[in-house]
Design a protein around this motif. Sequence first.
Motif, PDB file in Angstrom:
ATOM      1  N   PHE A   1      31.878 -37.419 -20.439  1.00 50.49           N
ATOM      2  CA  PHE A   1      32.362 -36.349 -21.274  1.00 50.49           C
ATOM      3  C   PHE A   1      33.863 -36.149 -21.102  1.00 50.49           C
ATOM      4  O   PHE A   1      34.578 -35.992 -22.069  1.00 50.49           O
ATOM      5  CB  PHE A   1      31.658 -35.034 -20.952  1.00 50.49           C
ATOM      6  CG  PHE A   1      30.207 -35.001 -21.293  1.00 50.49           C
ATOM      7  CD1 PHE A   1      29.765 -35.341 -22.553  1.00 50.49           C
ATOM      8  CD2 PHE A   1      29.264 -34.621 -20.359  1.00 50.49           C
ATOM      9  CE1 PHE A   1      28.416 -35.284 -22.889  1.00 50.49           C
ATOM     10  CE2 PHE A   1      27.918 -34.556 -20.673  1.00 50.49           C
ATOM     11  CZ  PHE A   1      27.497 -34.890 -21.939  1.00 50.49           C
TER      12      PHE A   1
ATOM     13  N   TYR B   1      36.721 -36.585 -23.922  1.00 51.29           N
ATOM     14  CA  TYR B   1      37.476 -35.391 -24.289  1.00 51.29           C
ATOM     15  C   TYR B   1      38.977 -35.630 -24.158  1.00 51.29           C
ATOM     16  O   TYR B   1      39.754 -35.303 -25.058  1.00 51.29           O
ATOM     17  CB  TYR B   1      37.042 -34.213 -23.426  1.00 51.29           C
ATOM     18  CG  TYR B   1      37.782 -32.937 -23.745  1.00 51.29           C
ATOM     19  CD1 TYR B   1      37.423 -32.166 -24.847  1.00 51.29           C
ATOM     20  CD2 TYR B   1      38.850 -32.522 -22.970  1.00 51.29           C
ATOM     21  CE1 TYR B   1      38.111 -30.997 -25.155  1.00 51.29           C
ATOM     22  CE2 TYR B   1      39.541 -31.362 -23.270  1.00 51.29           C
ATOM     23  CZ  TYR B   1      39.169 -30.601 -24.362  1.00 51.29           C
ATOM     24  OH  TYR B   1      39.846 -29.462 -24.666  1.00 51.29           O
TER      25      TYR B   1
ATOM     26  N   ASP C   1      37.963 -33.320 -29.130  1.00 46.34           N
ATOM     27  CA  ASP C   1      36.659 -32.676 -29.164  1.00 46.34           C
ATOM     28  C   ASP C   1      36.260 -32.422 -30.605  1.00 46.34           C
ATOM     29  O   ASP C   1      37.090 -32.282 -31.490  1.00 46.34           O
ATOM     30  CB  ASP C   1      36.733 -31.358 -28.397  1.00 46.34           C
ATOM     31  CG  ASP C   1      35.391 -30.826 -27.967  1.00 46.34           C
ATOM     32  OD1 ASP C   1      34.363 -31.389 -28.391  1.00 46.34           O
ATOM     33  OD2 ASP C   1      35.359 -29.857 -27.206  1.00 46.34           O
TER      34      ASP C   1
ATOM     35  N   GLY D   1      32.136 -28.944 -28.707  1.00 47.78           N
ATOM     36  CA  GLY D   1      30.908 -29.333 -28.019  1.00 47.78           C
ATOM     37  C   GLY D   1      31.134 -29.989 -26.674  1.00 47.78           C
ATOM     38  O   GLY D   1      30.433 -29.688 -25.703  1.00 47.78           O
ATOM     39  N   LEU D   2      32.110 -30.900 -26.598  1.00 48.32           N
ATOM     40  CA  LEU D   2      32.369 -31.577 -25.323  1.00 48.32           C
ATOM     41  C   LEU D   2      32.921 -30.609 -24.289  1.00 48.32           C
ATOM     42  O   LEU D   2      32.515 -30.634 -23.131  1.00 48.32           O
ATOM     43  CB  LEU D   2      33.330 -32.749 -25.513  1.00 48.32           C
ATOM     44  CG  LEU D   2      32.750 -33.970 -26.193  1.00 48.32           C
ATOM     45  CD1 LEU D   2      33.838 -35.009 -26.429  1.00 48.32           C
ATOM     46  CD2 LEU D   2      31.630 -34.568 -25.371  1.00 48.32           C
TER      47      LEU D   2
ATOM     48  N   ASN E   1      32.429 -27.448 -24.148  1.00 49.13           N
ATOM     49  CA  ASN E   1      31.317 -26.602 -23.718  1.00 49.13           C
ATOM     50  C   ASN E   1      30.443 -27.308 -22.694  1.00 49.13           C
ATOM     51  O   ASN E   1      29.951 -26.692 -21.746  1.00 49.13           O
ATOM     52  CB  ASN E   1      30.471 -26.165 -24.911  1.00 49.13           C
ATOM     53  CG  ASN E   1      31.152 -25.108 -25.747  1.00 49.13           C
ATOM     54  OD1 ASN E   1      32.059 -24.430 -25.286  1.00 49.13           O
ATOM     55  ND2 ASN E   1      30.741 -24.979 -26.984  1.00 49.13           N
ATOM     56  N   ALA E   2      30.232 -28.609 -22.855  1.00 52.37           N
ATOM     57  CA  ALA E   2      29.428 -29.359 -21.894  1.00 52.37           C
ATOM     58  C   ALA E   2      30.153 -29.503 -20.566  1.00 52.37           C
ATOM     59  O   ALA E   2      29.565 -29.298 -19.495  1.00 52.37           O
ATOM     60  CB  ALA E   2      29.082 -30.739 -22.452  1.00 52.37           C
TER      61      ALA E   2
ATOM     62  N   ILE F   1      27.928 -26.834 -18.333  1.00 52.66           N
ATOM     63  CA  ILE F   1      26.904 -27.384 -17.432  1.00 52.66           C
ATOM     64  C   ILE F   1      27.201 -27.003 -15.982  1.00 52.66           C
ATOM     65  O   ILE F   1      26.314 -26.488 -15.278  1.00 52.66           O
ATOM     66  CB  ILE F   1      26.762 -28.908 -17.635  1.00 52.66           C
ATOM     67  CG1 ILE F   1      26.150 -29.179 -19.018  1.00 52.66           C
ATOM     68  CG2 ILE F   1      25.921 -29.527 -16.538  1.00 52.66           C
ATOM     69  CD1 ILE F   1      26.193 -30.633 -19.436  1.00 52.66           C
TER      70      ILE F   1
ATOM     71  N   THR G   1      18.046 -21.805 -23.520  1.00 56.40           N
ATOM     72  CA  THR G   1      19.314 -21.368 -24.090  1.00 56.40           C
ATOM     73  C   THR G   1      19.093 -20.166 -25.002  1.00 56.40           C
ATOM     74  O   THR G   1      17.969 -19.858 -25.396  1.00 56.40           O
ATOM     75  CB  THR G   1      19.975 -22.496 -24.913  1.00 56.40           C
ATOM     76  OG1 THR G   1      19.118 -22.832 -26.003  1.00 56.40           O
ATOM     77  CG2 THR G   1      20.238 -23.722 -24.065  1.00 56.40           C
TER      78      THR G   1
ATOM     79  N   ARG H   1      22.189 -21.591 -29.009  1.00 58.86           N
ATOM     80  CA  ARG H   1      22.357 -22.737 -28.092  1.00 58.86           C
ATOM     81  C   ARG H   1      23.782 -22.866 -27.570  1.00 58.86           C
ATOM     82  O   ARG H   1      24.300 -23.955 -27.371  1.00 58.86           O
ATOM     83  CB  ARG H   1      21.903 -24.028 -28.761  1.00 58.86           C
ATOM     84  CG  ARG H   1      20.425 -24.009 -29.111  1.00 58.86           C
ATOM     85  CD  ARG H   1      19.986 -25.323 -29.638  1.00 58.86           C
ATOM     86  NE  ARG H   1      20.196 -26.330 -28.599  1.00 58.86           N
ATOM     87  CZ  ARG H   1      19.275 -27.147 -28.152  1.00 58.86           C
ATOM     88  NH1 ARG H   1      18.091 -27.120 -28.654  1.00 58.86           N
ATOM     89  NH2 ARG H   1      19.556 -28.022 -27.219  1.00 58.86           N
TER      90      ARG H   1
END
Length: 112
Positions: free
Chosen positions: A1, A5, A10, A14-15, A17-18, A22, A52, A56
Motif C-alpha cells: 500500500f 501510495y 491515491d 482508499g489507500l 485510509n488503509a 488498519i 465496519t 465502511r
Amino acid sequence: FVRVYLHYGDLDGGLLNAVTGIPEGLYDYGIDKNGSTINYLGSHAYYLDCTTNTARTSLSSCVRRDVGDGLDLYWHNINSMLSTLLVAEYFKPSLDFCSKVEAAWSSSSSIF
C-alpha cells in the motif's frame, strides 16, 4: 500500500485510509495495552474479526478470534506489528504512535 501510495498517488483516499486505518484499528482492538502504554510482550491479537460502520469508513467493533492453537501473536512478529504503527503515523502524525512504540521498545521486556 505504502509504495503504491507514494509512487502513484491515491484514488478517493482508499489507500491512505488503509495505510492509517488498519494500524489504528489494530492499536484500538488488537494490541495489549495498559491505558495507552503498549505491553511489549503482552497478549496481542493474532486474528481480529471486525465489523465496519455502514459506510465502511471505520471499524465499529472487533473481536479476537482463535485460529485453533490458542496462541496470541508470536513474539518474533511484535516488531513488525509495531512498525505498522510507525508507518501510519508517517502519513497521519495525529495518531501519535511514535512515542508509544518508542516506549514499548525501551521497556525492559523488549526483544530485538
